[in-house]
Design a protein around this motif. Structure first.
Motif, PDB file in Angstrom:
ATOM      1  N   LEU A 126       0.701  -1.328  -0.024  1.00  0.00           N
ATOM      2  CA  LEU A 126      -0.045  -0.175   0.042  1.00  0.00           C
ATOM      3  C   LEU A 126       0.870   1.314  -0.026  1.00  0.00           C
ATOM      4  N   TRP A 127       1.878   1.148   0.789  1.00  0.00           N
ATOM      5  CA  TRP A 127       2.918   2.452   0.640  1.00  0.00           C
ATOM      6  C   TRP A 127       3.275   2.695  -0.499  1.00  0.00           C
ATOM      7  N   LEU A 128       3.858   1.727  -1.440  1.00  0.00           N
ATOM      8  CA  LEU A 128       4.376   1.784  -2.653  1.00  0.00           C
ATOM      9  C   LEU A 128       3.341   2.390  -3.391  1.00  0.00           C
ATOM     10  N   LEU A 129       2.082   1.700  -3.552  1.00  0.00           N
ATOM     11  CA  LEU A 129       1.143   2.308  -4.347  1.00  0.00           C
ATOM     12  C   LEU A 129       0.837   3.694  -4.186  1.00  0.00           C
ATOM     13  N   VAL A 130       0.707   4.066  -3.005  1.00  0.00           N
ATOM     14  CA  VAL A 130       0.412   5.565  -2.708  1.00  0.00           C
ATOM     15  C   VAL A 130       1.496   6.314  -3.080  1.00  0.00           C
ATOM     16  N   LEU A 131       2.937   5.908  -2.853  1.00  0.00           N
ATOM     17  CA  LEU A 131       4.174   6.692  -3.379  1.00  0.00           C
ATOM     18  C   LEU A 131       4.037   6.719  -4.978  1.00  0.00           C
ATOM     19  N   LEU A 132       3.976   5.764  -5.464  1.00  0.00           N
ATOM     20  CA  LEU A 132       4.060   5.727  -7.026  1.00  0.00           C
ATOM     21  C   LEU A 132       2.809   6.681  -7.610  1.00  0.00           C
ATOM     22  N   ALA A 133       1.667   6.712  -6.824  1.00  0.00           N
ATOM     23  CA  ALA A 133       0.697   7.488  -7.458  1.00  0.00           C
ATOM     24  C   ALA A 133       0.743   9.206  -7.159  1.00  0.00           C
ATOM     25  N   THR A 134       1.577   9.364  -5.839  1.00  0.00           N
ATOM     26  CA  THR A 134       1.547  10.748  -5.631  1.00  0.00           C
ATOM     27  C   THR A 134       2.918  11.325  -5.460  1.00  0.00           C
ATOM     28  N   ARG A 135       3.895  10.520  -5.249  1.00  0.00           N
ATOM     29  CA  ARG A 135       5.403  10.754  -5.140  1.00  0.00           C
ATOM     30  C   ARG A 135       5.488  11.548  -3.735  1.00  0.00           C
ATOM     31  N   TYR A 136       4.637  11.296  -2.808  1.00  0.00           N
ATOM     32  CA  TYR A 136       4.980  11.901  -1.269  1.00  0.00           C
ATOM     33  C   TYR A 136       5.070  10.646  -0.303  1.00  0.00           C
ATOM     34  N   VAL A 137       6.395  10.676   0.282  1.00  0.00           N
ATOM     35  CA  VAL A 137       6.871   9.764   1.188  1.00  0.00           C
ATOM     36  C   VAL A 137       5.902   9.881   2.615  1.00  0.00           C
ATOM     37  N   SER A 138       5.736  11.030   2.745  1.00  0.00           N
ATOM     38  CA  SER A 138       5.033  11.198   4.020  1.00  0.00           C
ATOM     39  C   SER A 138       3.398  10.895   4.093  1.00  0.00           C
ATOM     40  N   LEU A 139       2.723  10.947   2.876  1.00  0.00           N
ATOM     41  CA  LEU A 139       1.459  10.564   2.697  1.00  0.00           C
ATOM     42  C   LEU A 139       1.435   9.231   2.727  1.00  0.00           C
ATOM     43  N   SER A 140       2.291   8.481   1.925  1.00  0.00           N
ATOM     44  CA  SER A 140       2.613   6.844   1.929  1.00  0.00           C
ATOM     45  C   SER A 140       2.535   6.397   3.192  1.00  0.00           C
ATOM     46  N   VAL A 143      -0.474   6.517   5.386  1.00  0.00           N
ATOM     47  CA  VAL A 143      -1.671   5.811   4.773  1.00  0.00           C
ATOM     48  C   VAL A 143      -1.235   4.284   5.323  1.00  0.00           C
ATOM     49  N   ALA A 144       0.010   3.976   5.040  1.00  0.00           N
ATOM     50  CA  ALA A 144       0.537   2.662   5.471  1.00  0.00           C
ATOM     51  C   ALA A 144       0.311   2.305   7.193  1.00  0.00           C
ATOM     52  N   ALA A 145       0.689   3.371   7.892  1.00  0.00           N
ATOM     53  CA  ALA A 145       0.461   3.278   9.101  1.00  0.00           C
ATOM     54  C   ALA A 145      -0.847   3.060   9.519  1.00  0.00           C
ATOM     55  N   ALA A 146      -1.735   3.794   8.955  1.00  0.00           N
ATOM     56  CA  ALA A 146      -3.128   3.891   9.456  1.00  0.00           C
ATOM     57  C   ALA A 146      -3.878   2.578   8.971  1.00  0.00           C
ATOM     58  N   SER A 147      -3.146   1.947   8.055  1.00  0.00           N
ATOM     59  CA  SER A 147      -3.878   0.917   7.452  1.00  0.00           C
ATOM     60  C   SER A 147      -3.429  -0.542   8.370  1.00  0.00           C
ATOM     61  N   ALA A 148      -2.398  -0.428   9.101  1.00  0.00           N
ATOM     62  CA  ALA A 148      -1.875  -1.551   9.920  1.00  0.00           C
ATOM     63  C   ALA A 148      -2.793  -2.174  10.536  1.00  0.00           C
ATOM     64  N   ALA A 170      -0.614   5.868  15.869  1.00  0.00           N
ATOM     65  CA  ALA A 170      -0.977   7.222  16.336  1.00  0.00           C
ATOM     66  C   ALA A 170       0.259   7.928  16.669  1.00  0.00           C
ATOM     67  N   ILE A 171       1.401   7.262  16.894  1.00  0.00           N
ATOM     68  CA  ILE A 171       2.804   8.002  16.921  1.00  0.00           C
ATOM     69  C   ILE A 171       3.123   8.483  15.624  1.00  0.00           C
ATOM     70  N   ILE A 172       3.021   7.651  14.495  1.00  0.00           N
ATOM     71  CA  ILE A 172       3.623   7.927  13.287  1.00  0.00           C
ATOM     72  C   ILE A 172       2.617   9.092  12.673  1.00  0.00           C
ATOM     73  N   ILE A 173       1.486   9.029  12.974  1.00  0.00           N
ATOM     74  CA  ILE A 173       0.515  10.144  12.422  1.00  0.00           C
ATOM     75  C   ILE A 173       0.946  11.488  13.194  1.00  0.00           C
ATOM     76  N   TYR A 174       0.986  11.450  14.394  1.00  0.00           N
ATOM     77  CA  TYR A 174       1.589  12.540  15.226  1.00  0.00           C
ATOM     78  C   TYR A 174       2.703  13.103  14.795  1.00  0.00           C
ATOM     79  N   ARG A 175       3.679  12.326  14.593  1.00  0.00           N
ATOM     80  CA  ARG A 175       5.142  12.520  14.127  1.00  0.00           C
ATOM     81  C   ARG A 175       5.119  13.021  12.742  1.00  0.00           C
ATOM     82  N   HIS A 176       4.116  12.996  12.111  1.00  0.00           N
ATOM     83  CA  HIS A 176       4.072  13.787  10.695  1.00  0.00           C
ATOM     84  C   HIS A 176       3.175  14.912  10.678  1.00  0.00           C
ATOM     85  N   LYS A 177       2.592  15.548  11.827  1.00  0.00           N
ATOM     86  CA  LYS A 177       1.782  16.863  11.672  1.00  0.00           C
ATOM     87  C   LYS A 177       2.438  17.891  10.747  1.00  0.00           C
TER      88      LYS A 177
END
Length: 195
Positions: A126-140, A143-148, A170-177
């Protein structure tokens, strides 16, 4: 006492600032003052190139996997999860960098690898698909963390692992604020762009 020792070792292992060490001692600069200023693998790739970036990524993943294996050997699934969280805490709030650190994605992936490799495979896909679609590492990463947690439920993972995914997400999303704010403002750099 053994549990406390495992948690302390896990935190200290997680605290090792891999990208900072590689940049400082192999490249001669402070990675906190280059690129995004983050000490994670993404900024290592951005500021030092593929070889050092891969080295940082590999070590940061191992910083998550080794504590899980140690915790499981000493105290089973619950200690494995707690050791993984301690390693993540070390990476995010490193004692060696005045309790500053990275976003925790690679270290969390290492924990996930030790706990539930099948779920990690789908999260990575999922991380890879989002990265290929958007080129945003942070968004990828977000999304991957939320899917876990969802992946753990679908794969019928044990309760301690599911709870880990909730806390880790929760930690990963918080750290990506800061990244999320830049994404919303259209100012987040994509792969290949300068930050």
């Amino acid at each position: 006492m053994k549990w406390l020792l495992v948690l302390l070792v896990s935190y200290l292992l997680g605290s090792v600032p891999t990208a900072y060490v590689v940049a400082r001692y192999l490249k001669g600069f402070d990675i906190r003052r280059r690129g995004s200023g983050n000490i994670g693998a993404t900024n290592a790739f951005r500021t030092m190139g593929t070889g050092p970036g891969l080295a940082v990524l590999a070590v940061d993943v191992l910083k998550g996997t080794i504590p899980v294996l140690l915790g499981r050997a000493v105290g089973g699934d619950w200690l494995a999860v707690l050791a993984g969280l301690a390693a993540m805490a070390g990476h995010n709030w490193s004692v060696f960098l005045s309790f500053h650190g990275g976003r925790g994605v690679a270290t969390a992936a290492g924990v996930f690898l030790g706990l539930a490799p099948a779920a990690l495979f789908w999260a990575f896909l999922l991380w890879l698909l989002v990265l290929l679609a958007t080129r945003y590492v942070s968004l990828s990463s977000v999304v991957a963390a939320a899917s876990a947690p969802v992946l753990l439920l679908l794969l019928h993972g044990p309760l301690p692992y599911f709870l880990f995914t909730l806390v880790a997400a929760a930690i990963i999303i918080y750290r990506h604020k800061p990244n999320i704010k830049r994404l919303l403002a259209g100012r987040e750099p994509k792969i290949g762009e300068r930050s």
